[in-house]
Write a protein that holds these residues in place. Sequence first.
Motif, PDB file in Angstrom:
ATOM      1  N   ALA A  56       0.803  -1.234   0.000  1.00  0.00           N
ATOM      2  CA  ALA A  56       0.000   0.000   0.000  1.00  0.00           C
ATOM      3  C   ALA A  56       0.833   1.279   0.000  1.00  0.00           C
ATOM      4  O   ALA A  56       0.363   2.333   0.433  1.00  0.00           O
ATOM      5  N   PHE A  57       2.073   1.184  -0.496  1.00  0.00           N
ATOM      6  CA  PHE A  57       2.873   2.384  -0.695  1.00  0.00           C
ATOM      7  C   PHE A  57       2.682   2.874  -2.130  1.00  0.00           C
ATOM      8  O   PHE A  57       2.594   2.081  -3.067  1.00  0.00           O
ATOM      9  N   THR A  58       2.640   4.179  -2.319  1.00  0.00           N
ATOM     10  CA  THR A  58       2.513   4.781  -3.640  1.00  0.00           C
ATOM     11  C   THR A  58       3.881   5.292  -4.078  1.00  0.00           C
ATOM     12  O   THR A  58       4.434   6.200  -3.448  1.00  0.00           O
ATOM     13  N   VAL A  59       4.440   4.714  -5.115  1.00  0.00           N
ATOM     14  CA  VAL A  59       5.753   5.121  -5.607  1.00  0.00           C
ATOM     15  C   VAL A  59       5.565   6.190  -6.678  1.00  0.00           C
ATOM     16  O   VAL A  59       4.929   5.955  -7.707  1.00  0.00           O
ATOM     17  N   LEU A  60       6.135   7.382  -6.417  1.00  0.00           N
ATOM     18  CA  LEU A  60       5.961   8.519  -7.317  1.00  0.00           C
ATOM     19  C   LEU A  60       7.246   8.931  -8.025  1.00  0.00           C
ATOM     20  O   LEU A  60       7.193   9.566  -9.075  1.00  0.00           O
ATOM     21  N   LEU A  61       8.404   8.586  -7.446  1.00  0.00           N
ATOM     22  CA  LEU A  61       9.657   9.144  -7.930  1.00  0.00           C
ATOM     23  C   LEU A  61      10.791   8.149  -7.800  1.00  0.00           C
ATOM     24  O   LEU A  61      10.892   7.442  -6.786  1.00  0.00           O
ATOM     25  N   CYS A  62      11.642   8.097  -8.820  1.00  0.00           N
ATOM     26  CA  CYS A  62      12.872   7.301  -8.771  1.00  0.00           C
ATOM     27  C   CYS A  62      14.045   8.263  -8.926  1.00  0.00           C
ATOM     28  O   CYS A  62      14.113   9.020  -9.896  1.00  0.00           O
ATOM     29  N   CYS A  63      14.949   8.265  -7.955  1.00  0.00           N
ATOM     30  CA  CYS A  63      16.130   9.138  -7.991  1.00  0.00           C
ATOM     31  C   CYS A  63      17.373   8.268  -7.904  1.00  0.00           C
ATOM     32  O   CYS A  63      17.502   7.430  -7.000  1.00  0.00           O
ATOM     33  N   CYS A  64      18.308   8.434  -8.850  1.00  0.00           N
ATOM     34  CA  CYS A  64      19.531   7.632  -8.827  1.00  0.00           C
ATOM     35  C   CYS A  64      20.710   8.480  -9.281  1.00  0.00           C
ATOM     36  O   CYS A  64      20.536   9.554  -9.868  1.00  0.00           O
TER      37      CYS A  64
END
Length: 201
Positions: A56-64
Amino acid sequence: RSIEKAIATHVLQFHFKSLFSTFNQFPCAYFLTNSPTSEDLHRMFWAGVEQLHNFAFTVLLCCCDGAASNRKFIIDKLGEECAASTTNPYGNWPLFFLSDPTHLVKKLRNDFSKSGYEQWCTRVLPINKQPVLWSHIRDVLTRDQLRTIQCTPLRNPHVHLTSFSRMSSKLAYDIFNKRVEDDMKECKTADTISTREFIRH
C-alpha cells in the motif's frame, strides 16, 4: 548450467523515502554485485515497485546517481528524449525519474575542472564566446592562501583534484560558492567574466 562465482565489488541498494509520512525512510532491498546492467536494474526496480505497491505504498519518484547503467536504465524506459515520467503500471499515476542533484553538481565540477588550455585539459567551455577556465579557480586559491585569513572556502583538495576528492559533494559545492565569484570580481580582470557567470548560475 554452471554459474561462475565472483567476489562482489559493490552493493546496490534500493532506498524508500516517504514524502508525506512520519514513517520517513528505510532501505527496502540490497544486492551484492559487480556491475549491474540496465536490464538488471529494470527487472529489480519494477519488482521493488510492485512489492511496495502490495504493501500500500505509492511510488511517485525514482532518484539515482549518474552511473552509466542508471542512465541507460532511465533512457531505455523514457527514450532518448528523456521525458520526465512514465506511467506506473501498478497504479494509474505518473512515476517520475531524475538524477541525484548532488551527483549532477559533482559531474558539473568535474567537467569544469577539465576546461582550459593546459596539456591535461580536454575541453574549453564557453559562455558568450568567452572561455570558462579552471585556472581561474586556481588563481582564487593562490590569492586566498596569501591572506592572513582566507576569504573563500577553497583549499588545496578543492582545486587539485584526485579520484578521492572528486567524490566529495562538499568540495564540489564549495567551488560554486559566491565568495569564490566575489574574489574574481574584486580582481577586476575581464577574462574571468564567463567563469564568474558559470559559477553564479
